[in-house]
Design a protein around this motif. Structure first.
Motif, PDB file in Angstrom:
ATOM      1  N   GLU A 239       5.556   8.523 -37.819  1.00  0.00           N
ATOM      2  CA  GLU A 239       4.869   7.837 -36.723  1.00  0.00           C
ATOM      3  C   GLU A 239       3.390   8.219 -36.633  1.00  0.00           C
ATOM      4  O   GLU A 239       2.939   8.822 -35.663  1.00  0.00           O
TER       5      GLU A 239
ATOM      6  N   ASP B 170       6.914   0.559 -36.901  1.00  0.00           N
ATOM      7  CA  ASP B 170       7.229   1.215 -35.625  1.00  0.00           C
ATOM      8  C   ASP B 170       6.412   0.561 -34.528  1.00  0.00           C
ATOM      9  O   ASP B 170       5.234   0.259 -34.728  1.00  0.00           O
TER      10      ASP B 170
ATOM     11  N   GLU C 144       7.931  11.736 -34.414  1.00  0.00           N
ATOM     12  CA  GLU C 144       8.699  11.746 -35.654  1.00  0.00           C
ATOM     13  C   GLU C 144       7.800  11.622 -36.885  1.00  0.00           C
ATOM     14  O   GLU C 144       6.666  11.165 -36.818  1.00  0.00           O
TER      15      GLU C 144
END
Ligand code: 2DT
Ligand code: MG
Length: 212
Positions: A154, A18, A151
């Motif tokens: 994350e 990410d 989320e």
């Protein structure tokens, strides 16, 4: 649709942690290909628009709880439901730039402790990418960029485990790009390897299946 009946499109996958820059680079690649007159589409997994995708999305936003194996299989099902359309697009000459694929599936689930071979099994028979470009960044550097949303995955500690799993999954065919460089430099390097891949596929590189 497509460029010519004889040449197929390329299946290009971008992977990475990410905040590694995958989504921006995917858009830039599609724009580049379109400017060059190459038929191209941006795809992403999970595809949250399908009913399976909506179940995945509620899990990621912590709206629902699912057993680790169950969510793994839903992510895989979300690729299987797109497999035939993917093959049609490629065979009719459209290049697909895909933001995450089976490697995210295996890396994120095995980071939770699931057996890696078990994680790969439901991916067998999906189309194999012609190119996997890995946007390489340390979990710490990625976290410094900020913008982790809320989320489920994350979090720095979890992203470190994902990075370790990507290390195990990576093979010699992957093209790693240093994702800490300025965005334009990352873009330039990606352009080169993606255009090479598109050319190879136009020349008749066969389509393979996972897991290979
Ligand atoms: P995005 O932030 O890119 O929307 O991804 N993931 C993704 C899995 O755990 N398994 C998968 O098969 C795929 C494709 C990675 C949402 C999160 O979902 C994870 C981040
Ligand atoms: Mg995300």
């Amino acid at each position: 649709e497509g460029n010519s009946k004889e040449s197929r499109g390329a299946l290009v996958v971008l992977e990475g942690l990410d905040r590694s820059g995958k989504s921006s680079q995917c858009s830039r690649l599609v724009s580049l290909l379109e400017r060059r007159g190459i038929s191209a589409e941006l795809w992403r997994f999970p595809d949250r628009t399908t009913s399976v995708g909506q179940m995945i999305s509620s899990y990621l936003t912590n709206t629902s709880e699912l057993d680790d194996h169950t969510i793994h299989l839903l992510f895989s099902a979300n690729r299987w439901e797109k497999r035939s359309l993917m093959e049609t697009k490629l065979k009719t000459g459209t290049t697909l730039i895909v933001d995450r694929y089976s490697y995210s599936g295996v890396a994120f689930s095995s980071a939770k402790g699931l057996d890696m071979e078990w994680c790969k099994a439901p991916e067998i028979g999906l189309l194999a990418p012609d190119l996997v470009a890995y946007l390489d960044i340390s979990p710490e550097k990625a976290a410094e960029r900020g913008g982790y949303g809320g989320e489920r995955y994350e979090k720095l500690e979890f992203q470190k485990k994902v990075a370790d799993c990507y290390e195990v999954l990576r093979d010699v065919t992957w093209k790693a790009v240093d994702a800490c460089q300025p965005i334009e430099d990352v873009e330039k390097q990606l352009q080169e390897i993606v255009l090479d891949c598109v050319t190879e596929c136009q020349k008749g590189r066969p389509l393979f299946s996972l897991w290979s």
